[in-house]
Design a protein around this motif. Structure first.
Motif, PDB file in Angstrom:
ATOM      1  N   GLY A   1     -16.536  -8.913   9.000  1.00 22.67           N
ATOM      2  CA  GLY A   1     -15.479  -9.552   8.224  1.00 22.67           C
ATOM      3  C   GLY A   1     -14.737  -8.586   7.316  1.00 22.67           C
ATOM      4  N   GLY A   2     -15.441  -7.599   6.767  1.00 22.40           N
ATOM      5  CA  GLY A   2     -14.813  -6.635   5.882  1.00 22.40           C
ATOM      6  C   GLY A   2     -13.898  -5.660   6.594  1.00 22.40           C
ATOM      7  N   TYR A   3     -13.907  -5.698   7.926  1.00 23.11           N
ATOM      8  CA  TYR A   3     -13.104  -4.766   8.716  1.00 23.11           C
ATOM      9  C   TYR A   3     -11.729  -5.328   9.068  1.00 23.11           C
ATOM     10  CZ  TYR A   3     -14.481  -0.273  10.700  1.00 23.11           C
ATOM     11  OH  TYR A   3     -14.670   1.063  10.911  1.00 23.11           O
ATOM     12  N   VAL A   4     -11.542  -6.615   8.860  1.00 22.79           N
ATOM     13  CA  VAL A   4     -10.341  -7.276   9.373  1.00 22.79           C
ATOM     14  C   VAL A   4      -9.067  -6.722   8.753  1.00 22.79           C
ATOM     15  CG1 VAL A   4      -9.125  -9.474   9.540  1.00 22.79           C
ATOM     16  CG2 VAL A   4     -11.597  -9.389   9.933  1.00 22.79           C
ATOM     17  N   LYS A   5      -8.976  -6.724   7.428  1.00 21.31           N
ATOM     18  CA  LYS A   5      -7.731  -6.316   6.779  1.00 21.31           C
ATOM     19  C   LYS A   5      -7.421  -4.843   7.017  1.00 21.31           C
ATOM     20  CE  LYS A   5      -7.363  -9.795   3.155  1.00 21.31           C
ATOM     21  NZ  LYS A   5      -7.254 -10.056   1.690  1.00 21.31           N
ATOM     22  N   ARG A   6      -8.440  -3.984   6.970  1.00 17.07           N
ATOM     23  CA  ARG A   6      -8.166  -2.554   7.147  1.00 17.07           C
ATOM     24  C   ARG A   6      -7.697  -2.253   8.562  1.00 17.07           C
ATOM     25  NH1 ARG A   6     -13.997   0.063   5.975  1.00 17.07           N
ATOM     26  NH2 ARG A   6     -14.043  -1.712   4.546  1.00 17.07           N
TER      27      ARG A   6
ATOM     28  N   THR B   1     -10.417  11.793   1.813  1.00 19.17           N
ATOM     29  CA  THR B   1      -9.132  11.555   2.465  1.00 19.17           C
ATOM     30  C   THR B   1      -8.997  10.057   2.693  1.00 19.17           C
ATOM     31  OG1 THR B   1      -9.243  13.708   3.553  1.00 19.17           O
ATOM     32  CG2 THR B   1      -7.688  12.105   4.459  1.00 19.17           C
ATOM     33  N   LEU B   2      -7.935   9.464   2.165  1.00 17.45           N
ATOM     34  CA  LEU B   2      -7.790   8.015   2.156  1.00 17.45           C
ATOM     35  C   LEU B   2      -6.553   7.561   2.936  1.00 17.45           C
ATOM     36  CD1 LEU B   2      -8.465   7.435  -1.658  1.00 17.45           C
ATOM     37  CD2 LEU B   2     -10.116   7.269   0.201  1.00 17.45           C
ATOM     38  N   PHE B   3      -6.662   6.398   3.538  1.00 20.11           N
ATOM     39  CA  PHE B   3      -5.541   5.731   4.206  1.00 20.11           C
ATOM     40  C   PHE B   3      -4.982   4.693   3.247  1.00 20.11           C
ATOM     41  CE2 PHE B   3      -4.715   1.899   7.126  1.00 20.11           C
ATOM     42  CZ  PHE B   3      -3.355   2.173   7.217  1.00 20.11           C
ATOM     43  N   ARG B   4      -3.675   4.777   2.997  1.00 19.01           N
ATOM     44  CA  ARG B   4      -3.047   3.862   2.064  1.00 19.01           C
ATOM     45  C   ARG B   4      -2.842   2.509   2.755  1.00 19.01           C
ATOM     46  NH1 ARG B   4      -0.820   5.849  -2.373  1.00 19.01           N
ATOM     47  NH2 ARG B   4      -0.306   7.840  -1.372  1.00 19.01           N
ATOM     48  N   SER B   5      -3.958   1.841   3.038  1.00 20.80           N
ATOM     49  CA  SER B   5      -3.906   0.578   3.776  1.00 20.80           C
ATOM     50  C   SER B   5      -3.319  -0.550   2.950  1.00 20.80           C
ATOM     51  CB  SER B   5      -5.303   0.198   4.270  1.00 20.80           C
ATOM     52  OG  SER B   5      -6.226   0.151   3.204  1.00 20.80           O
ATOM     53  N   THR B   6      -3.285  -0.394   1.618  1.00 22.02           N
ATOM     54  CA  THR B   6      -2.688  -1.424   0.770  1.00 22.02           C
ATOM     55  C   THR B   6      -1.187  -1.557   1.040  1.00 22.02           C
ATOM     56  OG1 THR B   6      -2.507   0.274  -0.969  1.00 22.02           O
ATOM     57  CG2 THR B   6      -4.370  -1.261  -1.104  1.00 22.02           C
ATOM     58  N   ALA B   7      -0.579  -0.522   1.622  1.00 28.24           N
ATOM     59  CA  ALA B   7       0.844  -0.601   1.965  1.00 28.24           C
ATOM     60  C   ALA B   7       1.090  -1.541   3.133  1.00 28.24           C
ATOM     61  CB  ALA B   7       1.381   0.799   2.298  1.00 28.24           C
ATOM     62  N   HIS B   8      -0.007  -1.943   3.812  1.00 23.68           N
ATOM     63  CA  HIS B   8       0.117  -2.843   4.961  1.00 23.68           C
ATOM     64  C   HIS B   8      -0.812  -4.045   4.823  1.00 23.68           C
ATOM     65  CE1 HIS B   8       2.828  -0.526   7.623  1.00 23.68           C
ATOM     66  NE2 HIS B   8       2.395   0.482   6.893  1.00 23.68           N
ATOM     67  N   GLY B   9      -0.984  -4.492   3.585  1.00 29.31           N
ATOM     68  CA  GLY B   9      -1.633  -5.775   3.368  1.00 29.31           C
ATOM     69  C   GLY B   9      -3.109  -5.751   3.032  1.00 29.31           C
ATOM     70  N   ASP B  10      -3.742  -4.577   2.961  1.00 23.63           N
ATOM     71  CA  ASP B  10      -5.169  -4.522   2.634  1.00 23.63           C
ATOM     72  C   ASP B  10      -5.360  -4.640   1.121  1.00 23.63           C
ATOM     73  OD1 ASP B  10      -7.867  -4.306   2.925  1.00 23.63           O
ATOM     74  OD2 ASP B  10      -7.867  -2.280   3.766  1.00 23.63           O
TER      75      ASP B  10
ATOM     76  N   SER C   1      -0.736  -2.198  12.096  1.00 25.84           N
ATOM     77  CA  SER C   1       0.611  -2.433  11.590  1.00 25.84           C
ATOM     78  C   SER C   1       1.330  -1.120  11.325  1.00 25.84           C
ATOM     79  CB  SER C   1       0.542  -3.267  10.308  1.00 25.84           C
ATOM     80  OG  SER C   1       1.820  -3.396   9.716  1.00 25.84           O
ATOM     81  N   ALA C   2       0.626  -0.177  10.691  1.00 28.88           N
ATOM     82  CA  ALA C   2       1.242   1.114  10.371  1.00 28.88           C
ATOM     83  C   ALA C   2       1.523   1.926  11.628  1.00 28.88           C
ATOM     84  CB  ALA C   2       0.326   1.895   9.436  1.00 28.88           C
ATOM     85  N   LEU C   3       0.552   2.005  12.520  1.00 31.00           N
ATOM     86  CA  LEU C   3       0.678   2.869  13.700  1.00 31.00           C
ATOM     87  C   LEU C   3       1.682   2.332  14.718  1.00 31.00           C
ATOM     88  CD1 LEU C   3      -3.095   3.734  14.131  1.00 31.00           C
ATOM     89  CD2 LEU C   3      -1.270   5.360  13.579  1.00 31.00           C
ATOM     90  N   SER C   4       1.940   1.034  14.687  1.00 33.74           N
ATOM     91  CA  SER C   4       2.892   0.448  15.639  1.00 33.74           C
ATOM     92  C   SER C   4       4.236   0.139  14.994  1.00 33.74           C
ATOM     93  CB  SER C   4       2.319  -0.839  16.239  1.00 33.74           C
ATOM     94  OG  SER C   4       2.257  -1.875  15.272  1.00 33.74           O
ATOM     95  N   GLY C   5       4.387   0.505  13.726  1.00 34.93           N
ATOM     96  CA  GLY C   5       5.619   0.175  13.035  1.00 34.93           C
ATOM     97  C   GLY C   5       5.840  -1.318  12.916  1.00 34.93           C
ATOM     98  N   GLY C   6       4.737  -2.072  12.886  1.00 35.37           N
ATOM     99  CA  GLY C   6       4.818  -3.522  12.788  1.00 35.37           C
ATOM    100  C   GLY C   6       5.128  -4.213  14.094  1.00 35.37           C
TER     101      GLY C   6
END
Length: 580
Positions: A358-363, A306-315, A369-374
């Motif tokens: 450091g690898g946790y920052v973008k995700r 199960t994946l989170f489409r984090s690329t939609a919010h800059g990852d 960003s997604a959960l707060s609607g930006g």
């Protein structure tokens, strides 16, 4: 009072007037117009880029705009010169009375001088430390604790509404290891040899936990399998470790407003609610990630997850939140925890993480960003390592071996104030050397000593003045004839004082508390320089035969002390009044 902001407002007023008269077209955006100290102090007191940033949208040559703007600004009595430089920068010089007036304002405002309202009451959550509750805090946690606490102080001083938060990582396998390690100390408390096998925590800090377990349970657990005691000892040991951590933080002068538990997210539906919220947004899907280049991360597996489409919010890539066996990845509870912070109504989130995150920052930014609607901004500060030195040799630490240097060790050897200041003498993302010998030496090379010595010198001036029968109360000093501060060296000190309100706002906007430490060192340097010049030029000494002149000069020194105390308060450092 931010003098730079005041002069910028004057510049904007002048530009608006130029629009009204037709010198500039209407509809220009002034948001990028700045008024700042010039790169070279010889060029003036302030510089504005107004002509440079407006030339293209206005369709005019920058020098033409700068020359017209200069004429308008010179109508302000505070501005004595406005010179166009280079392609169109405008360098400004201010009248001495302006700088002298800042000394008065510092004395009237006290340690509130520089306090700002730019935060406008915005609710910000600063999460820091968040160490695993498996032992005492080590030196690796000290820097993050100091940066987080000083940043919280800075933001509060600049008008934000701040909550300090500690996230207890008590939901992972490490707390089971803690429980098993504590059980061996429980056996030891009964006179048995502890079996500190590979993978357990060998530190002696668990001996008191074993004694406490003996007092609570007697010998009732000795012959039972871990299925009978693991959960209870895990809870008991975690609570004792958290009490130790709270005491460690208190020794450093740090207190939290909120402690949140990772364990409380499991079995409560909070993780599921966060993931379902993302699912409703179309951001959760079933898929297989491409194998990563280089070292494989712990949460990657070559099957459907199960994946989170984090690329939609800059990852850079999408991230797993649930493994193929149905268990949650490490990322999932972190998503739920940050969703909880969003739901609690925070406008801004700041996380203070170790450099290994450091690898946790973008995700993490993508999730917020997604959960707060930006709506909610997340800033993650990565804290680089601290290297300890003593007697020219490095101090080594190894948490697993139980020989690490603890936070309490550092505080007891150097003191909380010294520790806090030194931890802020480098930007958070730069490695820092902490040399026990150097941080305690009394020299200009030791920034904490140099700043504290400046404050002690101010207090020495005040004591000597009182002994001479002078009234040096802040009210009397604020009423002094400050036009007597007419020497260039005195004006330079007043100019440095004037930078403080701007520095506060700049540091707060950038979430950079280290800027305060840098500034205090520069201010202390200016005071020491003025003091030393007085050794050769009697007219610059703070105590003169003329009472009115002495009062003005002492007012300048006291204003420096006010700002130093204010800045040290933000850093969480107690000002020293006397040094022997």
């Amino acid at each position: 009072m931010n003098l730079f902001a005041d002069i910028r407002a004057t510049v904007i007023t002048a530009l608006t007037a130029m629009q009204s008269e037709g010198t500039l077209p209407s509809g220009l955006d002034f948001s990028n117009v700045a008024v700042e100290p010039p790169r070279d102090a010889a060029h003036g007191d302030m510089a504005t880029n107004a002509a440079m940033v407006l030339a293209k949208p206005a369709g005019l040559q920058p020098r033409a705009i700068a020359e017209a703007l200069a004429i308008r600004l010179l109508a302000d009595s505070r501005i004595t010169s406005a010179d166009v430089a280079g392609p169109g920068f405008l360098n400004l010089r201010l009248a001495p009375v302006v700088w002298q007036g800042l000394v008065h304002k510092a004395l009237v405002s006290g340690t509130d001088f520089g306090r700002s309202t730019i935060g406008a009451g915005i609710k910000v959550n600063v999460e820091f430390v968040s160490a695993n509750p498996t032992g005492p805090m080590h030196v690796g946690h000290v820097r993050g604790a100091v940066v987080g606490d000083a940043l919280a102080n800075l933001l509060a001083f600049a008008g934000w509404t701040v909550t300090r938060e500690y996230y207890i990582n008590d939901g992972g396998a490490q707390v089971d290891v803690l429980a098993r390690s504590a059980f061996e100390r429980y056996r030891q408390a009964h006179g048995l040899d502890p079996e500190i096998r590979e993978g357990l925590y060998p530190g002696e800090y668990l001996i008191p936990v074993g004694e406490a377990l003996k007092e609570k349970y007697g010998d009732s657990l000795l012959d039972k399998g871990e299925q009978f005691w693991l959960a209870d000892i895990r809870e008991f040991s975690t609570q004792m470790m958290m009490q130790m951590i709270r005491e460690d933080l208190a020794a450093l002068g740090v207190s939290m407003d909120v402690y949140s538990s990772e364990k409380a997210l499991y079995g409560t539906g909070k993780i599921e609610a966060a993931i379902n919220t993302l699912r409703d947004m179309g951001l959760i899907y079933e898929g297989t990630l491409e194998p990563p280049k280089g070292k494989e991360p712990e949460d990657w597996e070559p099957r459907v997850q199960t994946l989170f489409r984090s690329t939609a919010h800059g990852d850079d890539v999408d991230r797993p939140v649930q493994k193929s066996d149905g268990s949650w990845t490490y990322f999932a509870p972190d998503i739920a925890y940050h969703f909880d912070k969003v739901q609690r109504g925070f406008d801004q989130l700041i996380d203070i993480f170790g450099a290994d995150h450091g690898g946790y920052v973008k995700r993490m930014k993508a999730a917020v960003s997604a959960l707060s609607g930006g709506r909610v901004a997340l800033d993650i500060k990565l804290i680089q390592l601290v290297k300890l030195w003593k007697n020219g040799e490095p101090f080594k630490m190894s948490k697993r071996a139980g020989t690490f240097v603890t936070l309490r060790d550092v505080v007891e050897m150097a003191g909380a104030d010294v520790t806090r200041f030194i931890m802020l003498t480098r930007k958070n993302d730069v490695a820092l050397d902490f040399d026990f010998d150097k941080v305690l030496e009394q020299s200009k090379d030791n920034p904490v000593f140099y700043v504290q010595y400046a404050n002690a010198r101010v207090n020495s001036i005040l004591r000597k003045a009182r002994e001479a029968g002078m009234d040096v109360s802040d009210a009397t000093l604020a009423a002094a004839d400050l036009t007597k501060l007419d020497h260039v060296a005195e004006i330079e000190v007043a100019k440095k004082i004037a930078e403080w309100p701007r520095l506060v706002e700049t540091a707060a906007r950038g979430n950079e508390p280290h800027r305060v430490a840098f500034y205090l060192y520069e201010l202390a340097s200016d005071l020491h320089g003025l003091w030393n010049r007085g050794n050769d030029e009697p007219a610059l000494r703070f105590l003169q035969d003329d009472t009115a002149t002495s009062t003005a000069k002492i007012a300048l020194a006291r204003a420096v002390g006010v700002v130093i105390c204010s800045g040290l308060g933000i850093l969480g450092v107690t000002p020293v009044e006397e040094m022997r």
